[in-house]
Design a protein around this motif. Sequence first.
Motif, PDB file in Angstrom:
ATOM      1  N   ARG A 164      10.541   8.921  -9.418  1.00 37.83           N
ATOM      2  CA  ARG A 164       9.259   8.509  -8.844  1.00 37.83           C
ATOM      3  C   ARG A 164       8.471   9.742  -8.411  1.00 37.83           C
ATOM      4  O   ARG A 164       9.038  10.760  -8.032  1.00 37.83           O
ATOM      5  CB  ARG A 164       9.486   7.594  -7.650  1.00 37.83           C
ATOM      6  CG  ARG A 164      10.193   6.326  -8.036  1.00 37.83           C
ATOM      7  CD  ARG A 164      10.444   5.467  -6.836  1.00 37.83           C
ATOM      8  NE  ARG A 164      11.299   4.334  -7.213  1.00 37.83           N
ATOM      9  CZ  ARG A 164      12.626   4.398  -7.192  1.00 37.83           C
ATOM     10  NH1 ARG A 164      13.239   5.510  -6.809  1.00 37.83           N
ATOM     11  NH2 ARG A 164      13.346   3.352  -7.550  1.00 37.83           N
ATOM     12  N   SER A 165       7.143   9.597  -8.484  1.00 33.84           N
ATOM     13  CA  SER A 165       6.329  10.771  -8.142  1.00 33.84           C
ATOM     14  C   SER A 165       6.169  10.873  -6.623  1.00 33.84           C
ATOM     15  O   SER A 165       6.444   9.926  -5.902  1.00 33.84           O
ATOM     16  CB  SER A 165       4.969  10.659  -8.816  1.00 33.84           C
ATOM     17  OG  SER A 165       4.439   9.384  -8.575  1.00 33.84           O
TER      18      SER A 165
ATOM     19  N   ARG B 263      14.227  11.819  -6.866  1.00 36.57           N
ATOM     20  CA  ARG B 263      13.542  10.659  -6.296  1.00 36.57           C
ATOM     21  C   ARG B 263      13.691   9.432  -7.190  1.00 36.57           C
ATOM     22  O   ARG B 263      12.912   8.488  -7.100  1.00 36.57           O
ATOM     23  CB  ARG B 263      12.064  10.978  -6.109  1.00 36.57           C
ATOM     24  CG  ARG B 263      11.818  12.105  -5.124  1.00 36.57           C
ATOM     25  CD  ARG B 263      10.383  12.555  -5.151  1.00 36.57           C
ATOM     26  NE  ARG B 263       9.463  11.458  -4.882  1.00 36.57           N
ATOM     27  CZ  ARG B 263       9.136  11.056  -3.657  1.00 36.57           C
ATOM     28  NH1 ARG B 263       9.654  11.674  -2.608  1.00 36.57           N
ATOM     29  NH2 ARG B 263       8.303  10.070  -3.486  1.00 36.57           N
TER      30      ARG B 263
ATOM     31  N   TYR C 290       0.801  -1.215   0.000  1.00 40.19           N
ATOM     32  CA  TYR C 290       0.000   0.000   0.000  1.00 40.19           C
ATOM     33  C   TYR C 290       0.840   1.274   0.000  1.00 40.19           C
ATOM     34  O   TYR C 290       0.355   2.320  -0.363  1.00 40.19           O
ATOM     35  CB  TYR C 290      -1.012   0.013   1.163  1.00 40.19           C
ATOM     36  CG  TYR C 290      -0.410   0.044   2.544  1.00 40.19           C
ATOM     37  CD1 TYR C 290      -0.033   1.254   3.127  1.00 40.19           C
ATOM     38  CD2 TYR C 290      -0.239  -1.135   3.267  1.00 40.19           C
ATOM     39  CE1 TYR C 290       0.505   1.256   4.388  1.00 40.19           C
ATOM     40  CE2 TYR C 290       0.301  -1.116   4.526  1.00 40.19           C
ATOM     41  CZ  TYR C 290       0.668   0.094   5.094  1.00 40.19           C
ATOM     42  OH  TYR C 290       1.211   0.118   6.332  1.00 40.19           O
ATOM     43  N   VAL C 291       2.095   1.185   0.448  1.00 38.87           N
ATOM     44  CA  VAL C 291       2.895   2.414   0.388  1.00 38.87           C
ATOM     45  C   VAL C 291       3.426   2.634  -1.026  1.00 38.87           C
ATOM     46  O   VAL C 291       3.831   3.727  -1.377  1.00 38.87           O
ATOM     47  CB  VAL C 291       4.047   2.440   1.409  1.00 38.87           C
ATOM     48  CG1 VAL C 291       3.508   2.444   2.802  1.00 38.87           C
ATOM     49  CG2 VAL C 291       5.010   1.322   1.150  1.00 38.87           C
TER      50      VAL C 291
ATOM     51  N   HIS D 114       5.285   2.585  -4.799  1.00 41.37           N
ATOM     52  CA  HIS D 114       6.630   2.972  -5.201  1.00 41.37           C
ATOM     53  C   HIS D 114       6.933   4.428  -4.864  1.00 41.37           C
ATOM     54  O   HIS D 114       8.070   4.862  -4.948  1.00 41.37           O
ATOM     55  CB  HIS D 114       6.860   2.680  -6.680  1.00 41.37           C
ATOM     56  CG  HIS D 114       6.206   3.650  -7.597  1.00 41.37           C
ATOM     57  ND1 HIS D 114       4.868   3.858  -7.586  1.00 41.37           N
ATOM     58  CD2 HIS D 114       6.718   4.494  -8.536  1.00 41.37           C
ATOM     59  CE1 HIS D 114       4.555   4.773  -8.486  1.00 41.37           C
ATOM     60  NE2 HIS D 114       5.671   5.173  -9.076  1.00 41.37           N
ATOM     61  N   THR D 115       5.918   5.191  -4.438  1.00 41.45           N
ATOM     62  CA  THR D 115       6.247   6.568  -3.995  1.00 41.45           C
ATOM     63  C   THR D 115       7.131   6.530  -2.762  1.00 41.45           C
ATOM     64  O   THR D 115       7.970   7.392  -2.570  1.00 41.45           O
ATOM     65  CB  THR D 115       4.971   7.346  -3.655  1.00 41.45           C
ATOM     66  OG1 THR D 115       4.216   6.604  -2.712  1.00 41.45           O
ATOM     67  CG2 THR D 115       4.149   7.622  -4.878  1.00 41.45           C
ATOM     68  N   ALA D 116       6.936   5.486  -1.943  1.00 41.77           N
ATOM     69  CA  ALA D 116       7.764   5.375  -0.744  1.00 41.77           C
ATOM     70  C   ALA D 116       9.228   5.269  -1.123  1.00 41.77           C
ATOM     71  O   ALA D 116      10.094   5.885  -0.486  1.00 41.77           O
ATOM     72  CB  ALA D 116       7.339   4.157   0.057  1.00 41.77           C
ATOM     73  N   LEU D 117       9.486   4.510  -2.187  1.00 44.25           N
ATOM     74  CA  LEU D 117      10.877   4.397  -2.639  1.00 44.25           C
ATOM     75  C   LEU D 117      11.414   5.779  -2.990  1.00 44.25           C
ATOM     76  O   LEU D 117      12.578   6.078  -2.753  1.00 44.25           O
ATOM     77  CB  LEU D 117      10.957   3.469  -3.851  1.00 44.25           C
ATOM     78  CG  LEU D 117      10.892   1.977  -3.533  1.00 44.25           C
ATOM     79  CD1 LEU D 117      11.004   1.186  -4.821  1.00 44.25           C
ATOM     80  CD2 LEU D 117      12.007   1.593  -2.577  1.00 44.25           C
ATOM     81  N   GLY D 118      10.552   6.609  -3.575  1.00 45.46           N
ATOM     82  CA  GLY D 118      10.948   7.981  -3.888  1.00 45.46           C
ATOM     83  C   GLY D 118      11.312   8.745  -2.623  1.00 45.46           C
ATOM     84  O   GLY D 118      12.338   9.417  -2.565  1.00 45.46           O
ATOM     85  N   ASP D 119      10.475   8.553  -1.601  1.00 45.14           N
ATOM     86  CA  ASP D 119      10.763   9.210  -0.323  1.00 45.14           C
ATOM     87  C   ASP D 119      12.115   8.798   0.214  1.00 45.14           C
ATOM     88  O   ASP D 119      12.928   9.626   0.636  1.00 45.14           O
ATOM     89  CB  ASP D 119       9.686   8.845   0.705  1.00 45.14           C
ATOM     90  CG  ASP D 119       8.314   9.370   0.286  1.00 45.14           C
ATOM     91  OD1 ASP D 119       8.285  10.345  -0.505  1.00 45.14           O
ATOM     92  OD2 ASP D 119       7.302   8.789   0.718  1.00 45.14           O
ATOM     93  N   PHE D 120      12.326   7.502   0.158  1.00 42.37           N
ATOM     94  CA  PHE D 120      13.613   7.020   0.677  1.00 42.37           C
ATOM     95  C   PHE D 120      14.765   7.558  -0.154  1.00 42.37           C
ATOM     96  O   PHE D 120      15.810   7.903   0.388  1.00 42.37           O
ATOM     97  CB  PHE D 120      13.625   5.482   0.678  1.00 42.37           C
ATOM     98  CG  PHE D 120      12.915   4.890   1.858  1.00 42.37           C
ATOM     99  CD1 PHE D 120      13.549   4.839   3.095  1.00 42.37           C
ATOM    100  CD2 PHE D 120      11.621   4.420   1.749  1.00 42.37           C
ATOM    101  CE1 PHE D 120      12.891   4.306   4.189  1.00 42.37           C
ATOM    102  CE2 PHE D 120      10.965   3.888   2.841  1.00 42.37           C
ATOM    103  CZ  PHE D 120      11.599   3.832   4.065  1.00 42.37           C
TER     104      PHE D 120
ATOM    105  N   VAL E 167       8.354  13.082   3.058  1.00 44.69           N
ATOM    106  CA  VAL E 167       9.633  13.585   3.563  1.00 44.69           C
ATOM    107  C   VAL E 167       9.443  14.816   4.468  1.00 44.69           C
ATOM    108  O   VAL E 167       9.879  14.789   5.624  1.00 44.69           O
ATOM    109  CB  VAL E 167      10.602  13.868   2.397  1.00 44.69           C
ATOM    110  CG1 VAL E 167      11.909  14.412   2.917  1.00 44.69           C
ATOM    111  CG2 VAL E 167      10.833  12.595   1.612  1.00 44.69           C
TER     112      VAL E 167
ATOM    113  N   TYR F 137       4.233   6.381   7.513  1.00 48.18           N
ATOM    114  CA  TYR F 137       3.375   5.696   6.543  1.00 48.18           C
ATOM    115  C   TYR F 137       2.143   5.105   7.201  1.00 48.18           C
ATOM    116  O   TYR F 137       1.033   5.216   6.683  1.00 48.18           O
ATOM    117  CB  TYR F 137       4.138   4.562   5.853  1.00 48.18           C
ATOM    118  CG  TYR F 137       5.195   5.028   4.889  1.00 48.18           C
ATOM    119  CD1 TYR F 137       4.891   6.046   3.982  1.00 48.18           C
ATOM    120  CD2 TYR F 137       6.447   4.462   4.865  1.00 48.18           C
ATOM    121  CE1 TYR F 137       5.858   6.482   3.096  1.00 48.18           C
ATOM    122  CE2 TYR F 137       7.411   4.893   3.982  1.00 48.18           C
ATOM    123  CZ  TYR F 137       7.120   5.905   3.095  1.00 48.18           C
ATOM    124  OH  TYR F 137       8.059   6.322   2.227  1.00 48.18           O
TER     125      TYR F 137
END
Lengths: 860, 106
Positions: free
Chosen positions: B71-72, B68, A21-22, A24-30, B25, B45
């Motif tokens: 990634r969006s 990123r 549910y998180v 692939h945007t989470a990967l962006g955050d990381f 972030v 999260y």
Amino acid sequence: MNKTNPPRILEKVLGYILPKYVGHTALGDFAEEYDRVANKRGNGPANFWYVLQILKSIPAFIRNSIRWGFVMFRNYMKVTLRTIHRHKCFSFINIVGLAVGMACVIIILLWVQYELSFDKHHEKEERIFRIASESHAYPPPTKTVVTPPPMASALVQEFPEIEASARLSRGGGNKLFSYRNKHFYESYFAVDPSFFKIFTFDFVEGEASTALNDPYSVVLSEGQARKLFGSQNPIGQIIQFDEKTDLTVTGIIKNIPSNSHLMRDIFIPFETWGKLYEEPLHHWGYWSFYTYILTRPNVNNEEIETKFPVFAEKHGIPKQKLFLQPLLDIHLHSHFQGEISPNTNVLTLLLFGSIAILILIIACINYMNLTTARASARLKEVGTRKVVGAHRSQIARQFLGESFLMALLSLIISLFLVQMFVPYFNSLAERHLTFNGHSILQIFPGILLLILSVGMLAGSYPALLLSSFKPITVFRGGGEKGSQKRRLRNVLVAVQFSISLILIISTLLVKSQLDYVRDKEMGFDRDQILVVPLHDNKIRQNVGPVLDELKRNPRILYAASSMHLPNDMGASTTIKWPGKPEEEQTWVKVSEVSYDYTELYGIKILSGRSFSREYPSDENGAFLVNESAKRLMGEDFRLGIGLSHWGRPEPSGQIVGVMKDFHLNSIHEEIKPMYIYLKPDRGQHLSIKIKGGRLPETIAYIRQTMEKFSPLYPFEYHFFDDLFNTAYIEEQKMGSMFGVFALIAVFIACMGVFGLSAFLAEQKRKEIGIRKVLGASVSKIVYMLTRDLLWLVLFANIIGWPVAYYAMSRWLQNFAYRTDIHIGIFLLSSILILLISFVTLSYQAIKAARANPVDSLRYE
Amino acid sequence: MKFLSRPEEIILFTILKLKKDAYCVPIREKASEISVKEWSFGAVYVPLHRLEKKGFVKSCFDDPTPIRGGRSRRIYKLTAAGMKALAEVRELQENMWAETPEFSHE
């Protein structure tokens, strides 16, 4: 500002374990945070931070996957069991088919396991070798495992690499053993004392190292000892051997397991045996014994073999190419002349292994066909799952899981089947397989592989197909786009029937070869001949009166004694004739016979005459050679020339006639040069030709006569016909096993077609109904329903015929004399399989065609 | 009224404060700043996901950026329900502190 991205591989890992549910945007955050840390503190700490993030998310990942895995698993199980329950007929076909297939494979696995276990119980197995040789005396070279008696001690003396050697003799077959009033025939081995040091036998009483040191000692198996002495202490008991000498029991060994190429219950000292029978134990030309050696540790056996030519030269046997056979190779890889016990051919194992796998494939195809055929029944389920968010891979996994569950269920049933059928297999194949926890454990890797491959093979195609449906087409009510699917299904059915067809053709051909052997003109008669083994030396050395007494009975036409029977010409010797080059050694087969032998067996004399009492000179030595031997001598041959044999310099007699060639051993072998020699007093067998009818009386008379001449020896007789057939027992066993397997294959294939036709009939219920309403006859509808599948079966012939032809012509190469491959067998098999499949198909078709259209067309 | 857990409350508050650029972030940074302790991504999260399920926030994706890794971002906004929830929290707090006698932390 530099931008640094986290290493790809780390991102991949994190992406995999992060909850869905998180996204692939989470990967962006990381990635963003990684960049910040990297800018502030450098790449190293940033990587460290990233890995830490991964580690932190692992526990939750595991927790989640187990929880949801379990939840989904429960659901899958429920659905699977419901499907099995709802479609009892299909499930039955699937499970039974797979179970039978698996049972076949497991039995074959057990068999392979058993054959591989031969002779492994000897501790020093890796260092034990048997001496074998390839004879180049006359073409073609023949391999044999017998050796002359002085070889064993010469080997130990001349080769420092060899620690010990032992000779073994079968001692001329069964002999009379007596203990008090008990008299019985028993086979035995005569062995050197070192035999028990080389091989490992469990001594219950006595010492392995000293057991046969005494020249008049004997070692018995536990079972033999119990039979003889009951509960008395066997050590020190005295048994009598062949009315010649007393032997004292000095050792008792555990019964030798059946997976051993050396199987006897009695062991007597070799030297003593040689003395008792006045055997020329120093003679290098007396190839009748087995020599086993034990090499020293860490010795390379090839090094020993390189020295053999010199060794052979030195002892005057330069035409014999000696070589070593590792003990463990004997059972599966040695098929030479003079084997102690019939060995198993690796090819046979491979053959039956592949048959079992073919049967399993047929069963897997059933599963594939029936599952995909019924795919429409599961479409709604697949659609629903997809709509609520199932991945294609999840659906595929569900169906794979289903097939694994089926495989598991079948495995459980198959274990019961194996338990039931192992005794049957044992009697069919004359093996001693056991099926228990221990043997399951031994073949466990095989079973694991079995279930994995069945699950994958049967399940992968349905899984791929079922998971490919698009929910939207499913719910819109569109049909399957099936033509491609149906084509594959058809191919699979064709494959099944080709396999069945090949097995049927092979079975029939094996049978026809066996019949060919049975009915082939062997060159000698087989009917109405009784064989009485001669155990008593007194009779052997003075057989004349016995023969005369026998011939007094009007029902007995001929009686003769001989060393060998015509179907098993054993011994070989070198011969010389005038004009033969001195240095060449020529080996030919030999047997010693009495008068009337050729008449009794109906062996034709082409020129000259048979042995006859009218020529007193025959008593001093007379030879009858066969055509092959005549050809061997070539231009030197003339009736009346002298022959010398057994290495003697002087001729032992003259050739009095030429026999028509007859088959000397089994029909596997070509006819070789041979001769028979008149010497009634070396006979091992009495052959008696009788008139037909009143058999019991005749046998009673023979019994009386034998008991009169040797009262101590129990009377024993065989029909020559039976003895003749024993040479083909291996083939007969193979033939009947083949038949059983072919039957199983056809049965499973038919079950599959039965299921498929049931499905088709069900699918076309409405169509049939409408056709009937419009006036179609039952036969038309039956034709419509069976047409396609019957075409497939016909098509299977096109694949099956050439494969079967190729395979069977290869098999027939094993026989020197073989039957033709008849087109009739192929036609018969095809008709058979068409008939069987038609009967199977028409059951469902007729049922469907006779149904009342009202039932199929009515809407509730 | 639905009660919010403390992390949910804080996150909701940070989204309110961040106005436009509320994605993970900065939310994490702001939350760490407010509560004077380091928040992990996981800690952001989970409450975010829960808030979204409860309907207090909604999210949308904006354009991907190279920093990123292409990634969006997932930008969060307060919904009316979210605003109402925050207001209730505030009211609750004020109600609690009203008529409280002298209070010293130490």
